[in-house]
Design a protein around this motif. Structure first.
Motif, short mmCIF file in Angstrom:
data_model
loop_
_atom_site.label_atom_id
_atom_site.label_comp_id
_atom_site.label_asym_id
_atom_site.label_seq_id
_atom_site.Cartn_x
_atom_site.Cartn_y
_atom_site.Cartn_z
N PRO A 99 31.92 -11.30 13.98
CA PRO A 99 32.76 -11.94 12.96
C PRO A 99 33.97 -12.68 13.51
N TYR A 100 34.34 -12.42 14.76
CA TYR A 100 35.48 -13.08 15.40
C TYR A 100 35.08 -13.45 16.83
N PRO A 101 35.80 -14.39 17.45
CA PRO A 101 35.46 -14.79 18.82
C PRO A 101 35.49 -13.60 19.78
N VAL A 102 34.58 -13.64 20.74
CA VAL A 102 34.43 -12.55 21.71
C VAL A 102 34.90 -13.04 23.09
N SER A 103 35.73 -12.23 23.74
CA SER A 103 36.18 -12.50 25.10
C SER A 103 35.64 -11.39 26.01
N TYR A 104 35.80 -11.57 27.33
CA TYR A 104 35.22 -10.62 28.28
C TYR A 104 36.22 -10.28 29.38
N LEU A 105 36.28 -8.98 29.71
CA LEU A 105 37.10 -8.50 30.83
C LEU A 105 36.18 -8.10 31.97
N PRO A 106 36.33 -8.68 33.16
CA PRO A 106 35.49 -8.27 34.30
C PRO A 106 35.86 -6.85 34.76
N LEU A 107 34.85 -6.02 34.97
CA LEU A 107 35.03 -4.67 35.47
C LEU A 107 33.94 -4.39 36.51
N THR A 108 34.07 -3.26 37.18
CA THR A 108 33.04 -2.83 38.12
C THR A 108 32.64 -1.40 37.80
N ARG A 109 31.34 -1.17 37.70
CA ARG A 109 30.82 0.19 37.51
C ARG A 109 29.48 0.27 38.21
N ASP A 110 29.18 1.42 38.79
CA ASP A 110 27.92 1.62 39.51
C ASP A 110 27.76 0.62 40.65
N GLY A 111 28.89 0.16 41.20
CA GLY A 111 28.84 -0.81 42.28
C GLY A 111 28.40 -2.19 41.85
N GLU A 112 28.35 -2.44 40.54
CA GLU A 112 27.91 -3.72 40.01
C GLU A 112 29.04 -4.37 39.21
N ALA A 113 29.03 -5.68 39.18
CA ALA A 113 29.95 -6.41 38.31
C ALA A 113 29.52 -6.21 36.86
N GLN A 114 30.47 -5.87 36.01
CA GLN A 114 30.20 -5.63 34.59
C GLN A 114 31.17 -6.49 33.77
N ARG A 115 30.86 -6.64 32.47
CA ARG A 115 31.76 -7.35 31.58
C ARG A 115 31.99 -6.49 30.33
N LEU A 116 33.25 -6.29 29.98
CA LEU A 116 33.59 -5.56 28.76
C LEU A 116 33.96 -6.59 27.69
N ALA A 117 33.18 -6.61 26.62
CA ALA A 117 33.40 -7.56 25.53
C ALA A 117 34.43 -7.02 24.56
N TYR A 118 35.20 -7.90 23.98
CA TYR A 118 36.18 -7.47 22.97
C TYR A 118 36.56 -8.62 22.06
N MET A 119 36.93 -8.27 20.84
CA MET A 119 37.53 -9.22 19.90
C MET A 119 39.03 -8.95 19.87
N ASP A 120 39.81 -10.00 19.90
CA ASP A 120 41.27 -9.91 19.85
C ASP A 120 41.73 -10.79 18.70
N VAL A 121 42.10 -10.16 17.59
CA VAL A 121 42.37 -10.88 16.35
C VAL A 121 43.87 -10.87 16.06
N ALA A 122 44.43 -12.04 15.94
CA ALA A 122 45.87 -12.17 15.66
C ALA A 122 46.18 -11.79 14.21
N PRO A 123 47.41 -11.40 13.95
CA PRO A 123 47.80 -11.09 12.57
C PRO A 123 47.60 -12.31 11.67
N GLN A 124 47.07 -12.05 10.50
CA GLN A 124 46.92 -13.13 9.51
C GLN A 124 48.09 -13.13 8.53
N GLY A 125 48.69 -11.96 8.35
CA GLY A 125 49.89 -11.88 7.53
C GLY A 125 51.11 -12.02 8.42
N THR A 126 52.27 -11.62 7.93
CA THR A 126 53.49 -11.65 8.73
C THR A 126 53.37 -10.64 9.87
N PRO A 127 53.46 -11.08 11.12
CA PRO A 127 53.28 -10.15 12.25
C PRO A 127 54.31 -9.03 12.23
#
Length: 329
Positions: free
Chosen positions: A33-61
């Motif tokens: 439902p919102y744009p997805v970004s990725y954080l590079p990580l390493t696990r099991d000796g392999e390059a991994q990507r952690l996906a996340y949505m980061d949604v800004a306030p729509q009302g008064t922050p």
């Protein structure tokens, strides 16, 4: 002859023509439902990507951020109604898919909640978030407890929605080998998975509400990397069974609110427990009240007529209660 043969084959293979389009094991092709970004990580000796949505306030922050932690059978996209309510009230909202789930990479080695908590802290660091409020569902509740214990300075308050891990499953469920789990999960049909979600979670929702989750699971089966997805999913069960957090919950210092459905008696591993022990598992509302009473600042509330997906079954009431709790801390 050739056109006739084509027609005959088309008539003979109706199931193939209707087979769902495969998904990649990182849910490529499934919209969030919102744009997805990725954080590079390493696990099991392999390059991994952690996906996340980061949604800004729509009302008064209001200058605060809520971290949403998903359950085992669900991608972070199911937080959509909660994200809308929180962002509309002025909160920034971060909703990751833990490694092994949703749009994130699928490690094949053993899972640990300590590692998952460290990955979550790495995400907070990358986003410049010193302190957050945490709303966590189901397995996410186990992760949230470990996060609050390992990095207490990062957690302002904690909402545990239908958390699992309110008992030590090892006391009732014997160890189950990976081969058994791989076969059981691999053999699960769409109909059986749909029935499992509806009954194990005692949902008050219509089946159509959970169909996206059934569809995801079925479409992932068509991926060439499905065995990797399956192994990763099984590894998460072993973490839930073998890494209890119930003994640590009373030690959590952050203000904590348990929100549970009265009908929710979900208990991972219950089908493998002896009948006399299985009958005593999943007393989640009772366990939450007892644990909250032992915490420095804990309380539990139970929604009548609701099952395991509280934020989907009682959306408006859930959102209102969460906002009231967060605004008070």
């Amino acid at each position: 002859m050739f056109p006739a043969l084509c027609v005959a084959l088309a008539l003979a293979l109706p199931a193939a023509a209707q087979a769902p389009e495969p998904l990649g094991i990182a849910l490529e092709g499934f919209a969030y439902p919102y744009p997805v970004s990725y954080l590079p990580l390493t696990r099991d000796g392999e390059a991994q990507r952690l996906a996340y949505m980061d949604v800004a306030p729509q009302g008064t922050p209001n200058g605060r951020t809520v971290l949403l932690l998903h359950g085992r059978n669900f991608p972070s996209s199911y937080w959509a109604p909660v994200i809308a309510a929180l962002s509309g009230a002025g909160y920034r909202v971060v909703a990751p898919d833990q490694l092994g789930f949703g749009k994130s990479a699928k490690p094949v080695g053993p899972f640990t909640f300590d590692r998952m908590a460290a990955d979550t802290v790495a995400l907070l660091d990358a986003l410049g978030l010193r302190r957050v409020d945490v709303v966590a569902h189901s397995m996410g509740g186990m992760l949230a407890v470990r996060l609050a214990r390992n990095a207490p300075e990062r957690v302002n308050s904690l909402v545990l929605e239908a958390p699992i891990g309110l008992e030590d499953y090892r006391f009732s469920v014997p160890p189950v080998g990976n081969d058994v789990l791989l076969k059981r999960e691999g053999d699960l049909s769409a109909a059986a998975y749909r029935r499992q979600l509806m009954t194990s979670y005692a949902l008050s929702l219509p089946e159509s509400a959970i169909e996206p989750f059934v569809e995801i699971r079925e479409r992932v089966k068509g991926s060439g990397e499905y065995p990797r997805w399956l192994q990763s999913f099984v590894n998460s069960y072993q973490a839930i069974w073998g890494q209890p957090v119930v003994h640590e919950i009373p030690l959590v210092q952050a203000p904590t609110l348990f929100l549970l459905g009265a009908n929710d008696h979900n208990a991972p591993g219950k089908p493998y427990a002896p009948p006399e022990l299985a009958a005593k598992m999943g007393r989640n509302a009772e366990n939450a009240r007892a644990l909250a009473a032992r915490m420095p600042n804990g309380r539990a509330e139970v929604f009548d007529g609701i099952g395991h997906l509280v934020h989907m079954e009682a959306t408006d009431r859930f959102n209102a209660r969460v906002l009231d709790f967060l605004d008070g801390h």
